[in-house]
Design a protein around this motif. Structure first.
Motif, short mmCIF file in Angstrom:
data_model
loop_
_atom_site.label_atom_id
_atom_site.label_comp_id
_atom_site.label_asym_id
_atom_site.label_seq_id
_atom_site.Cartn_x
_atom_site.Cartn_y
_atom_site.Cartn_z
N GLN A 19 -10.53 3.37 1.34
CA GLN A 19 -9.09 3.23 1.19
C GLN A 19 -8.39 4.59 1.28
O GLN A 19 -7.31 4.70 1.84
N HIS A 23 -5.60 5.58 4.06
CA HIS A 23 -4.30 6.15 3.69
C HIS A 23 -4.05 7.44 4.47
O HIS A 23 -2.97 7.65 5.02
N THR A 43 -5.26 -2.98 2.97
CA THR A 43 -4.47 -1.77 3.21
C THR A 43 -3.19 -1.71 2.38
O THR A 43 -2.94 -0.69 1.73
N SER A 46 -3.56 -0.47 -1.26
CA SER A 46 -4.02 0.88 -1.56
C SER A 46 -2.89 1.72 -2.13
O SER A 46 -1.75 1.61 -1.68
N VAL A 49 0.31 3.30 -0.05
CA VAL A 49 0.57 2.65 1.24
C VAL A 49 1.90 1.90 1.25
O VAL A 49 2.64 2.00 2.23
#
Length: 128
Positions: A19, A23, A43, A46, A49
């Motif tokens: 992750q 990022h 995603t 995270s 994000v």
């Protein structure tokens, strides 16, 4: 779901490091990206994000569990979904849906729909 080479990265690096790398990649790619970018299911969850995605038009392609399982099957799943992938996926959908909807500018249902129908709704969601 993840491709084979991505699954190996998750196993090799661990979910947290994967992750972080995801990022870092988004930080580099998003400022100059023009077009469609398909993100993995984890995603938007995270750290950091959602903030990176704010300037962009984000579409959440919503799917229910039964259609997800029909579409993806149970074989290529992440190792952390074991030993009960159906229950783990159900929980992931429950946990992630509020995050997805908070990040998205539009939600397009996909369960039981043809790709052309979904595309039409995605395109209609894009501001003029």
């Amino acid at each position: 779901m993840l491709r084979e080479d991505q699954r190996e990265l998750v196993v090799d690096f661990g979910r947290e490091r994967f992750q972080e790398l995801e990022h870092e990649l988004l930080v580099r790619v998003l400022p100059e990206h023009r077009g469609v970018l398909a993100l993995g299911g984890g995603t938007p969850t995270s750290p950091g994000v959602p903030e990176l995605l704010k300037p962009f038009h984000v579409v959440f392609l919503d799917v229910d569990l039964d259609h997800l399982l029909k579409r993806e099957g149970l074989l290529p799943l992440h190792p952390w979904l074991m030993p009960n992938p159906r229950a783990q996926l159900r929980q992931l959908l429950t946990d992630r849906r509020p995050i997805y909807t908070s990040v998205a500018n539009a939600t397009v249902p996909t369960s039981g729909r043809e790709p052309e129908e979904i595309l039409k709704d995605v395109l209609a969601s894009i501001p003029a």
